[in-house]
Design a protein around this motif. Structure first.
Motif, PDB file in Angstrom:
ATOM      1  N   VAL A  30     -23.603  16.292 -15.004  1.00  0.00           N
ATOM      2  CA  VAL A  30     -23.156  15.642 -13.771  1.00  0.00           C
ATOM      3  C   VAL A  30     -21.765  15.061 -13.990  1.00  0.00           C
ATOM      4  CG1 VAL A  30     -23.657  13.904 -12.026  1.00  0.00           C
ATOM      5  CG2 VAL A  30     -25.529  15.010 -13.233  1.00  0.00           C
ATOM      6  N   ALA A  31     -20.882  15.241 -13.003  1.00  0.00           N
ATOM      7  CA  ALA A  31     -19.534  14.675 -13.092  1.00  0.00           C
ATOM      8  C   ALA A  31     -19.490  13.243 -12.597  1.00  0.00           C
ATOM      9  CB  ALA A  31     -18.558  15.532 -12.286  1.00  0.00           C
ATOM     10  N   ASN A  32     -20.198  12.934 -11.521  1.00  0.00           N
ATOM     11  CA  ASN A  32     -20.033  11.652 -10.821  1.00  0.00           C
ATOM     12  C   ASN A  32     -21.363  10.950 -10.628  1.00  0.00           C
ATOM     13  OD1 ASN A  32     -20.639  13.847  -9.003  1.00  0.00           O
ATOM     14  ND2 ASN A  32     -20.316  12.460  -7.298  1.00  0.00           N
ATOM     15  N   ARG A  33     -22.147  10.836 -11.662  1.00  0.00           N
ATOM     16  CA  ARG A  33     -23.489  10.261 -11.526  1.00  0.00           C
ATOM     17  C   ARG A  33     -23.457   8.803 -11.066  1.00  0.00           C
ATOM     18  NH1 ARG A  33     -25.655   9.894 -17.728  1.00  0.00           N
ATOM     19  NH2 ARG A  33     -27.574   9.523 -16.602  1.00  0.00           N
ATOM     20  N   ASN A  34     -22.409   8.066 -11.417  1.00  0.00           N
ATOM     21  CA  ASN A  34     -22.313   6.664 -11.009  1.00  0.00           C
ATOM     22  C   ASN A  34     -21.612   6.467  -9.666  1.00  0.00           C
ATOM     23  OD1 ASN A  34     -23.538   5.677 -13.391  1.00  0.00           O
ATOM     24  ND2 ASN A  34     -21.609   5.856 -14.492  1.00  0.00           N
ATOM     25  N   ARG A  35     -21.116   7.553  -9.105  1.00  0.00           N
ATOM     26  CA  ARG A  35     -20.381   7.439  -7.840  1.00  0.00           C
ATOM     27  C   ARG A  35     -20.638   8.679  -6.990  1.00  0.00           C
ATOM     28  NH1 ARG A  35     -17.828   7.464  -3.574  1.00  0.00           N
ATOM     29  NH2 ARG A  35     -15.886   6.354  -3.168  1.00  0.00           N
ATOM     30  N   PRO A  36     -21.822   8.792  -6.376  1.00  0.00           N
ATOM     31  CA  PRO A  36     -22.111   9.947  -5.519  1.00  0.00           C
ATOM     32  C   PRO A  36     -21.143  10.026  -4.342  1.00  0.00           C
ATOM     33  CG  PRO A  36     -24.118   8.718  -6.032  1.00  0.00           C
ATOM     34  CD  PRO A  36     -22.974   7.869  -6.467  1.00  0.00           C
ATOM     35  N   VAL A  37     -21.001  11.230  -3.804  1.00  0.00           N
ATOM     36  CA  VAL A  37     -20.134  11.448  -2.648  1.00  0.00           C
ATOM     37  C   VAL A  37     -20.988  11.860  -1.452  1.00  0.00           C
ATOM     38  CG1 VAL A  37     -18.125  12.046  -4.036  1.00  0.00           C
ATOM     39  CG2 VAL A  37     -19.719  13.847  -3.344  1.00  0.00           C
ATOM     40  N   GLY A  38     -20.360  11.923  -0.284  1.00  0.00           N
ATOM     41  CA  GLY A  38     -21.096  12.234   0.923  1.00  0.00           C
ATOM     42  C   GLY A  38     -20.798  13.613   1.476  1.00  0.00           C
ATOM     43  N   GLU A  39     -21.278  13.848   2.671  1.00  0.00           N
ATOM     44  CA  GLU A  39     -21.020  15.095   3.379  1.00  0.00           C
ATOM     45  C   GLU A  39     -19.513  15.287   3.547  1.00  0.00           C
ATOM     46  OE1 GLU A  39     -22.857  18.441   5.516  1.00  0.00           O
ATOM     47  OE2 GLU A  39     -23.658  16.865   4.206  1.00  0.00           O
ATOM     48  N   ASN A  40     -19.089  16.547   3.399  1.00  0.00           N
ATOM     49  CA  ASN A  40     -17.681  16.941   3.529  1.00  0.00           C
ATOM     50  C   ASN A  40     -16.788  16.443   2.409  1.00  0.00           C
ATOM     51  OD1 ASN A  40     -17.936  18.459   5.984  1.00  0.00           O
ATOM     52  ND2 ASN A  40     -18.136  16.514   7.086  1.00  0.00           N
ATOM     53  N   ALA A  41     -17.375  16.015   1.302  1.00  0.00           N
ATOM     54  CA  ALA A  41     -16.577  15.789   0.097  1.00  0.00           C
ATOM     55  C   ALA A  41     -16.028  17.133  -0.373  1.00  0.00           C
ATOM     56  CB  ALA A  41     -17.431  15.139  -0.988  1.00  0.00           C
ATOM     57  N   THR A  42     -14.993  17.094  -1.213  1.00  0.00           N
ATOM     58  CA  THR A  42     -14.366  18.342  -1.655  1.00  0.00           C
ATOM     59  C   THR A  42     -14.195  18.369  -3.162  1.00  0.00           C
ATOM     60  OG1 THR A  42     -12.148  17.428  -1.336  1.00  0.00           O
ATOM     61  CG2 THR A  42     -13.094  18.676   0.498  1.00  0.00           C
ATOM     62  N   VAL A  43     -14.340  19.568  -3.718  1.00  0.00           N
ATOM     63  CA  VAL A  43     -13.959  19.853  -5.097  1.00  0.00           C
ATOM     64  C   VAL A  43     -12.781  20.809  -5.039  1.00  0.00           C
ATOM     65  CG1 VAL A  43     -14.627  21.021  -7.230  1.00  0.00           C
ATOM     66  CG2 VAL A  43     -16.221  19.481  -6.106  1.00  0.00           C
ATOM     67  N   GLN A  44     -11.761  20.523  -5.831  1.00  0.00           N
ATOM     68  CA  GLN A  44     -10.564  21.349  -5.792  1.00  0.00           C
ATOM     69  C   GLN A  44     -10.058  21.633  -7.196  1.00  0.00           C
ATOM     70  OE1 GLN A  44      -7.291  19.701  -3.578  1.00  0.00           O
ATOM     71  NE2 GLN A  44      -5.996  21.497  -3.823  1.00  0.00           N
ATOM     72  N   LEU A  45      -9.713  22.879  -7.447  1.00  0.00           N
ATOM     73  CA  LEU A  45      -8.993  23.263  -8.649  1.00  0.00           C
ATOM     74  C   LEU A  45      -7.524  23.346  -8.241  1.00  0.00           C
ATOM     75  CD1 LEU A  45      -9.192  24.029 -11.618  1.00  0.00           C
ATOM     76  CD2 LEU A  45      -9.513  26.411 -10.924  1.00  0.00           C
ATOM     77  N   THR A  46      -6.771  22.329  -8.562  1.00  0.00           N
ATOM     78  CA  THR A  46      -5.428  22.176  -8.012  1.00  0.00           C
ATOM     79  C   THR A  46      -4.436  23.166  -8.611  1.00  0.00           C
ATOM     80  OG1 THR A  46      -4.677  20.572  -9.655  1.00  0.00           O
ATOM     81  CG2 THR A  46      -5.903  19.714  -7.769  1.00  0.00           C
ATOM     82  N   GLU A  47      -3.278  23.262  -7.986  1.00  0.00           N
ATOM     83  CA  GLU A  47      -2.221  24.130  -8.480  1.00  0.00           C
ATOM     84  C   GLU A  47      -1.732  23.696  -9.857  1.00  0.00           C
ATOM     85  OE1 GLU A  47       0.877  24.248  -5.626  1.00  0.00           O
ATOM     86  OE2 GLU A  47      -0.263  25.409  -4.141  1.00  0.00           O
ATOM     87  N   LEU A  48      -1.884  22.410 -10.160  1.00  0.00           N
ATOM     88  CA  LEU A  48      -1.430  21.883 -11.451  1.00  0.00           C
ATOM     89  C   LEU A  48      -2.491  22.004 -12.531  1.00  0.00           C
ATOM     90  CD1 LEU A  48       0.413  18.666 -10.189  1.00  0.00           C
ATOM     91  CD2 LEU A  48       1.399  20.887 -10.800  1.00  0.00           C
ATOM     92  N   GLY A  49      -3.642  22.595 -12.178  1.00  0.00           N
ATOM     93  CA  GLY A  49      -4.667  22.844 -13.179  1.00  0.00           C
ATOM     94  C   GLY A  49      -5.631  21.708 -13.415  1.00  0.00           C
ATOM     95  N   ASP A  50      -5.798  20.851 -12.433  1.00  0.00           N
ATOM     96  CA  ASP A  50      -6.728  19.715 -12.551  1.00  0.00           C
ATOM     97  C   ASP A  50      -7.921  19.969 -11.639  1.00  0.00           C
ATOM     98  OD1 ASP A  50      -7.716  17.310 -13.363  1.00  0.00           O
ATOM     99  OD2 ASP A  50      -6.340  16.078 -12.196  1.00  0.00           O
ATOM    100  N   LEU A  51      -9.133  19.809 -12.162  1.00  0.00           N
ATOM    101  CA  LEU A  51     -10.338  19.906 -11.337  1.00  0.00           C
ATOM    102  C   LEU A  51     -10.675  18.512 -10.859  1.00  0.00           C
ATOM    103  CD1 LEU A  51     -12.619  21.741 -10.267  1.00  0.00           C
ATOM    104  CD2 LEU A  51     -13.931  21.147 -12.315  1.00  0.00           C
ATOM    105  N   VAL A  52     -10.670  18.311  -9.530  1.00  0.00           N
ATOM    106  CA  VAL A  52     -10.819  16.969  -8.966  1.00  0.00           C
ATOM    107  C   VAL A  52     -11.927  16.971  -7.916  1.00  0.00           C
ATOM    108  CG1 VAL A  52      -8.442  16.251  -9.386  1.00  0.00           C
ATOM    109  CG2 VAL A  52      -9.008  17.440  -7.273  1.00  0.00           C
TER     110      VAL A  52
END
Length: 833
Positions: free
Chosen positions: A117-139
């Motif tokens: 799990v990446a964010n076990r202490n901070r869940p997100v809601g509907e329409n949250a996003t995961v992005q692999l950015t142009e600079l190479g960061d997974l956010v």
């Protein structure tokens, strides 16, 4: 039908076409909504949305036994599937197939098991996003654009992301080299081919329904595998039977091997293990090991179309697990009950779940610490905890009083031969109580627990018959009293100022004053919690275009005096290395402070091994040390009055987006007039950071210098000064520093997690000597913070005539004085704030 290797296929439905890709390229964005591949029925006890499937979907199977689980990556619902508003970005096992009754080939998903799990202490809601950015960061961003999690790989030439056949989520560079791996950031699970390295931890969930980090963890030390329970003073409840010692083993690893966890201490063993793992991973067996919320380490295997589990720890007594019966539950021969039942004092505690009594109990009336008189104890005879390390020798009354006067204490345990003398332990973490018999002790010793409860609750425990009589006899008088009370309150509200307004407006130079409703709206009704500690909770908020952190004082360990101290102290000062107080709220009983938002959280998250953030490089560590020194020098020398912070520790040092360090939390600060050489005050601060002169209660700003010296060593060594998870001889860092300095072995103290510290050894040793200068027992021999800044700037040399006897043992590890101290427990305010 068995499938050994996943095959890429495309499943379609009336609304979407989803390719079963195994990797992703830069600038890819996934939105957490039903357009992602998801399970057909959201009410089948789980809801998942897959962005990277590495799963074998079998066309038109009739029975679930025709398919086996494989890996997927995406959003998994961490709450009720029917009304989910809490998602975790995770890697999971999932079973996928197309039912013969499906229309247009709708995929069905079964048997999910989360392994990372990446964010076990901070869940997100509907329409949250995961992005692999142009600079190479997974956010990972929440729906409102808040940054929740990141791999922090910007600038590392990342070109793509892949989910491997072993469930490892990796980022790759142009040479196909793994730049970042989820396997290097374990949560609570080990998969096949994953290793837990020296100092890393598996941290269990808080409970069955709460995915946040709990109080139990498994770690590997040089002498083997250990399981601990507790946050502030971890207690060991399991140790692997493997050989070796800290002296002989410089490295250690845990891996899943032959259906068990094994500890390896040499590279030769690891090389042999790698070959075995490759064979094991390619076998038809599917398995993983997880530290569950109750403290059991279980092996899960896919057998006969379902996951089956077995215990890995060889603990024969079920009551020896810290949460065998959940919090507050009493475990007796494997059976669970709540305190008070055997004493015919029902109503104090209730079961969390009546259908699953092992889930524990909860207080029917929550504790508060307005004053010691509001709480009392329920005495529970013949019980102990799983592995108590008794703090000191005292009598029963002092053991109880020490707990009563300490707001962080939830129970005291007393083991004695008679009430005049015994062994006491104060517990801030509540686990299961373990029933014992008189035969368990020699020489007629006995053990009992004093569980803290609300005094008003205890006094209201009348029998059902008495309660009925009181209700009937008092009903008329009660109604009359209510009418009179309402009238008095309304009249008082019109005629008198509110008691909790504090006359705070008379302070000069105050920041903005907000209403409680303003801050409630800014924080989404206090829904975005990013930290909690002894003085209150911190919530993320937005006021206009300003990102803020709102600290709500909960009344547990911080009252009117501390609130006024914090507003008055930092409300009228401003410095780049002090966290800015934007505003406050003092409305009725509500006390809140509004600070600038610090996205990189507190320093402890980055330097201690029990956190999962990437280790800091040397230049960043040196910058943080310099920033804190400048902030303290300002407080001590450049303000109208000398301001002694009195609680300098990594949890109170916050980092902005550029890792600029700023000092926070002035609730214990003390103002010292320039003409005063010292002041007398009650002992306050955090154990492990207290200067020796606190024994006299006559202090100067030099107590901050001592604490700063401790923080320097923690930054250099990557561990806490007091770490009860270490072997007994290694628990106190400053003691180790003292011996290492005398034996010229300072090199052994360097944080092994900092890969470039070895390139700057001259600077590192200079910082260690600066720390020892700050740690002198005689406060007159310590430098001022202005001298420290000059030393860091290179305009002044470190004192060379140092006393290497740095320890005053009474303060360094004195737990028994809680009845006279205002001590802070280590907070968990480690998120962004």
């Amino acid at each position: 039908m068995k499938w050994k290797d996943p095959i890429p296929i495309c499943l379609t439905s009336p609304t979407m076409s989803v390719p079963f890709a195994l990797n992703a390229e830069l600038s890819t964005v996934w939105h957490n909504n039903p357009t992602l591949l998801h399970n057909k029925y959201p009410d089948d006890n789980f809801l998942m949305r897959i962005i990277l499937p590495r799963i074998t979907a079998i066309p038109s199977v009739e029975y679930l036994s025709d398919s086996v689980p494989s890996f997927g990556c995406g959003f998994f619902c961490a709450g009720p599937a029917t009304t989910c508003d809490a998602y975790i970005f995770s890697v999971f096992f999932v079973n996928a197939f197309i039912a013969t009754t499906a229309i247009d080939g709708v995929v069905e998903l079964q048997s999910p098991e989360v392994i990372w799990v990446a964010n076990r202490n901070r869940p997100v809601g509907e329409n949250a996003t995961v992005q692999l950015t142009e600079l190479g960061d997974l956010v990972l961003y929440d729906a409102d654009g808040t940054l929740v999690w990141s791999t922090n790989t910007t600038g590392k030439s990342v070109v793509g992301m892949n989910l491997t056949g072993s469930g490892n989520l990796v980022l790759l560079d142009r040479a196909n080299v793994e730049v970042w791996r989820s396997f290097d950031h374990p949560t609570d699970t080990l998969a096949v081919s994953q290793m837990l390295h020296l100092g890393q931890k598996l941290i269990a969930h808080t409970s069955v329904t709460n995915w946040a980090e709990g109080k139990l963890y498994l770690t590997v030390l040089a002498d083997g595998m250990h399981a601990f329970a507790g946050i502030d003073t971890p207690l060991e409840y399991y140790k692997s039977p493997t050989g070796g010692s800290v002296a002989t083993n410089k490295a250690a690893y845990i891996a899943l091997n032959n259906d068990s966890l094994e500890v390896f201490t040499s590279f030769r063993e690891i090389e042999a293990l790698d070959y075995h793992i490759q064979l094991h991973a390619n076998s038809s067996g599917l398995e993983f090991a997880r530290l569950d919320w109750d403290g059991h380490m279980r092996l899960y295997r896919w057998e006969n179309d379902s996951w089956v589990s077995s215990d890995i720890f060889d603990i024969s007594d079920p009551c020896s697990y810290p949460l065998a019966c959940g919090e507050y539950g009493i475990c007796s021969h494997g059976q669970c009950s709540c305190p008070g039942v055997a004493l015919e004092q029902t109503g104090l505690f209730e079961l969390v779940d009546a259908r699953e009594v092992n889930r524990g109990c909860f207080l029917t009336s929550s504790l508060s610490c307005g004053s010691a008189g509001k709480t009392s104890f329920l005495a529970v005879p013949n019980v102990t905890q799983f592995n108590i390390v008794y703090n000191w020798t005292t009598d029963e009354e002092h053991c109880k009083l020490s707990c009563l006067n300490d707001c962080s204490c939830r129970a005291s345990f007393f083991q004695h031969k008679d009430t005049s003398s015994g062994f006491c332990f104060l517990a801030s973490d509540i686990f299961s109580l373990k029933s014992v018999t008189a035969q368990s002790y020699s020489s007629n010793f006995s053990s009992l627990a004093f569980v803290k409860i609300q005094d008003s609750t205890h006094k209201s425990l009348l029998s059902k018959e008495k309660r009925a009589i009181v209700l009937v006899a008092g009903s008329l008088s009660f109604v009359t009293s209510v009418i009179v009370a309402v009238f008095i309150v309304l009249r008082r509200n019109r005629a008198e100022p509110l008691e909790d307004e504090y006359n705070i407006d008379c302070f000069p130079g105050l920041p903005t004053r907000f209403s409680f409703m303003d801050l409630k709206s800014a924080t989404g009704d206090f829904s975005r919690k990013i930290g909690a500690g002894g003085s209150g909770s911190v919530f993320e908020g937005q006021i206009g275009d300003k990102h803020v952190a709102v600290k709500r004082l909960d009344g547990i360990n911080q009252g009117k005096r501390e609130f006024l101290a914090e507003v008055e102290t930092i409300g009228s000062i401003n410095h780049i290395h002090l966290v800015s107080l934007i505003g406050f709220c003092a409305e009725r009983t509500h006390r809140l402070l509004v600070y600038e938002y610090m996205p990189n959280g507190s320093l402890d998250k980055w330097i201690f091994q029990n956190h999962h953030a990437a280790p800091l490089d040397w230049k960043t560590r040196l910058k943080i040390i310099t920033d804190v020194a400048k902030g303290l020098a300002y407080l001590h020398s450049d303000c109208r009055q000398t301001i002694a912070h009195l609680d300098i520790k990594p949890q109170n040092i916050l980092l902005d987006e550029m890792f600029t360090a700023k000092i926070s939390d002035f609730g214990l600060a003390k103002l010292i007039d320039r003409e005063q050489s010292s002041v007398m005050t009650r002992l306050r601060g955090t154990v492990g950071y207290l200067a020796p002169e606190w024994l006299t209660s006559v202090i100067t700003e030099k107590v901050d210098v001592y604490s700063f010296g401790v923080v320097i060593m923690e930054i250099l060594c990557g561990r806490r000064n007091l770490d009860y998870s270490q072997p007994e001889e290694s628990r106190h860092l400053i003691s180790i520093l003292q011996e290492s300095a005398k034996n010229n072995q300072l090199l052994d103290l360097i944080d092994p997690g900092c890969i470039d510290m070895g390139l700057y050894l001259d600077d590192v040793f200079r910082m260690m000597n600066l720390a020892m200068w700050c740690l002198q027992v005689d406060n007159n021999r310590r430098p001022s913070m202005s001298m420290v800044v000059k030393t860091l700037d290179g305009t002044m040399d470190v004192e060379t005539e140092l006393d290497f006897d740095l320890i005053h043992l009474t303060v360094a590890s004195r737990p028994a004085g809680r009845n006279t101290m205002t001590l802070q427990i280590d907070s968990v305010l480690s998120g962004p704030r």
